[in-house]
Design a protein around this motif. Sequence first.
Motif, PDB file in Angstrom:
ATOM      1  N   VAL A 187      14.354  -1.864   2.252  1.00  0.00           N
ATOM      2  CA  VAL A 187      13.129  -1.299   2.821  1.00  0.00           C
ATOM      3  C   VAL A 187      11.908  -2.012   2.264  1.00  0.00           C
ATOM      4  CG1 VAL A 187      11.698   0.781   2.945  1.00  0.00           C
ATOM      5  CG2 VAL A 187      14.164   0.939   3.338  1.00  0.00           C
ATOM      6  N   ALA A 188      11.892  -2.276   0.966  1.00  0.00           N
ATOM      7  CA  ALA A 188      10.775  -3.000   0.368  1.00  0.00           C
ATOM      8  C   ALA A 188      10.619  -4.379   1.000  1.00  0.00           C
ATOM      9  CB  ALA A 188      10.966  -3.119  -1.139  1.00  0.00           C
ATOM     10  N   GLY A 189      11.727  -5.051   1.249  1.00  0.00           N
ATOM     11  CA  GLY A 189      11.668  -6.368   1.871  1.00  0.00           C
ATOM     12  C   GLY A 189      11.058  -6.324   3.259  1.00  0.00           C
ATOM     13  N   LEU A 190      11.392  -5.282   4.017  1.00  0.00           N
ATOM     14  CA  LEU A 190      10.832  -5.149   5.360  1.00  0.00           C
ATOM     15  C   LEU A 190       9.352  -4.799   5.309  1.00  0.00           C
ATOM     16  CD1 LEU A 190      13.809  -3.270   7.049  1.00  0.00           C
ATOM     17  CD2 LEU A 190      13.068  -5.631   7.481  1.00  0.00           C
ATOM     18  N   ILE A 191       8.964  -3.934   4.377  1.00  0.00           N
ATOM     19  CA  ILE A 191       7.541  -3.627   4.215  1.00  0.00           C
ATOM     20  C   ILE A 191       6.778  -4.909   3.898  1.00  0.00           C
ATOM     21  CG2 ILE A 191       5.843  -2.427   2.790  1.00  0.00           C
ATOM     22  CD1 ILE A 191       7.923  -0.169   2.456  1.00  0.00           C
ATOM     23  N   ALA A 192       7.354  -5.751   3.035  1.00  0.00           N
ATOM     24  CA  ALA A 192       6.700  -7.011   2.684  1.00  0.00           C
ATOM     25  C   ALA A 192       6.490  -7.893   3.905  1.00  0.00           C
ATOM     26  CB  ALA A 192       7.531  -7.748   1.630  1.00  0.00           C
ATOM     27  N   VAL A 193       7.447  -7.889   4.816  1.00  0.00           N
ATOM     28  CA  VAL A 193       7.300  -8.659   6.046  1.00  0.00           C
ATOM     29  C   VAL A 193       6.084  -8.174   6.832  1.00  0.00           C
ATOM     30  CG1 VAL A 193       8.350  -9.140   8.290  1.00  0.00           C
ATOM     31  CG2 VAL A 193       9.745  -9.283   6.218  1.00  0.00           C
ATOM     32  N   ASN A 194       5.924  -6.872   6.904  1.00  0.00           N
ATOM     33  CA  ASN A 194       4.778  -6.340   7.639  1.00  0.00           C
ATOM     34  C   ASN A 194       3.462  -6.619   6.909  1.00  0.00           C
ATOM     35  OD1 ASN A 194       4.046  -5.057  10.083  1.00  0.00           O
ATOM     36  ND2 ASN A 194       3.606  -3.157   8.998  1.00  0.00           N
ATOM     37  N   LEU A 195       3.483  -6.601   5.585  1.00  0.00           N
ATOM     38  CA  LEU A 195       2.283  -6.947   4.838  1.00  0.00           C
ATOM     39  C   LEU A 195       1.846  -8.376   5.150  1.00  0.00           C
ATOM     40  CD1 LEU A 195       3.168  -5.467   1.313  1.00  0.00           C
ATOM     41  CD2 LEU A 195       1.734  -4.426   3.067  1.00  0.00           C
ATOM     42  N   ASP A 196       2.795  -9.252   5.345  1.00  0.00           N
ATOM     43  CA  ASP A 196       2.485 -10.658   5.633  1.00  0.00           C
ATOM     44  C   ASP A 196       1.814 -10.831   6.991  1.00  0.00           C
ATOM     45  OD1 ASP A 196       3.522 -11.516   3.227  1.00  0.00           O
ATOM     46  OD2 ASP A 196       5.502 -12.026   4.057  1.00  0.00           O
ATOM     47  N   ARG A 197       1.921  -9.815   7.829  1.00  0.00           N
ATOM     48  CA  ARG A 197       1.361  -9.917   9.169  1.00  0.00           C
ATOM     49  C   ARG A 197      -0.095  -9.478   9.235  1.00  0.00           C
ATOM     50  NH1 ARG A 197       4.205  -6.190  12.622  1.00  0.00           N
ATOM     51  NH2 ARG A 197       3.372  -7.341  14.387  1.00  0.00           N
ATOM     52  N   SER A 198      -0.645  -9.030   8.106  1.00  0.00           N
ATOM     53  CA  SER A 198      -2.021  -8.525   8.130  1.00  0.00           C
ATOM     54  C   SER A 198      -2.888  -9.216   7.087  1.00  0.00           C
ATOM     55  CB  SER A 198      -2.027  -7.021   7.882  1.00  0.00           C
ATOM     56  OG  SER A 198      -1.518  -6.722   6.600  1.00  0.00           O
TER      57      SER A 198
END
Length: 258
Positions: free
Chosen positions: A247-258
Motif C-alpha cells: 500500500v505504501a508503494g502505491l501511495i508513493a506512485v500517486n505522490l509522484d503524480r502531483s
Amino acid sequence: MSGLHLRHWPGDPARPALALHCMMGSGSAWGPIAAGLEGRIDLRGFDMPGHGRSDAWLPQAEGPDYHTAVTRLAAAMIDRPLDLIGHSFGATVALRIAVAAPEAVRSLTLIEPVLFAASPDPAQDARDREMAELLDEGRDGEAAAAFLAVWGAQDMAQMPGPVRTQVTRQIRLVAATQGALRHDSARILRPGGLEQIEAPVLLIQGDRSPVVIRAISEALAARLPDVGRASVPGAGHMAPLTHPAQVAGLIAVNLDRS
C-alpha cells in the motif's frame, strides 16, 4: 472536540499529508505505511471519536451525524494543499473533503472507499438488513462478528476479550453511517462534484475484497478527471494492515503524480 487523539509521523515539511482510518480501526494503522514512505510526506492523522485513544462519540439531538462530525474534524486540520489518504470509511470522508474543497487537495489516495451509494449491491443490502435486525434484537456481538467476517482482517472469535468488547461497542457507530454511505446524505455524488477534483486520484483495492468494492471503484473512476486504479494481490478490505508495504508503494506512485 476535546479528547481527540492526534498522531504524527514526521517527514518532509513541504509535503503535508493527512490520513483517515477505517471504522473499528485507529490512526495507528498508518504507522507502518508512514515507515514505508520513508519521510516523503509529513503525515498526520487522528483517532476518530469512539476509536483508539479518542473519547467516545456522544451524538447530540441537534448535532451533526457521525460522517459530518469526522469530516469537520479532518477539514479543520487542513491549512494548505496536502496529500489526502483514506481507507474505507476514512476514504469516504477524504472524498467528501475533496469534492467540497478540491483546491485543498494535492493528491488523493482512496483505499477501498465504502460509498455504497455509488453502486448499490444486493449482497450489501442483505448484509445491512442482517445488521439492522441483529441490533434491533440487542445482539450487538453477533452483528459485530457478521460485520468483521466480511470487512475485518481477523475473525472476531480470535480477538482478545477487550478487543471483542470494543468492536461490539463500535458496531452501532458503523450502523450510524448508513445515511452517508448508502444514501449519500453528504451529497458526495452530486452532479459535477467528482468532476471538479483536479488532483491525481488513486483508487486501491484488495483483490480478495467484496465484489461491491470493485463496482464502487469503477463508478467513481468513471467520473474522476485524473484517476488510476490498483489492486493489491492477496489482500482483502484491510490491506493497509495486512499489506502495508504494498500500500505504501502505491501511495508513493500517486505522490509522484502531483
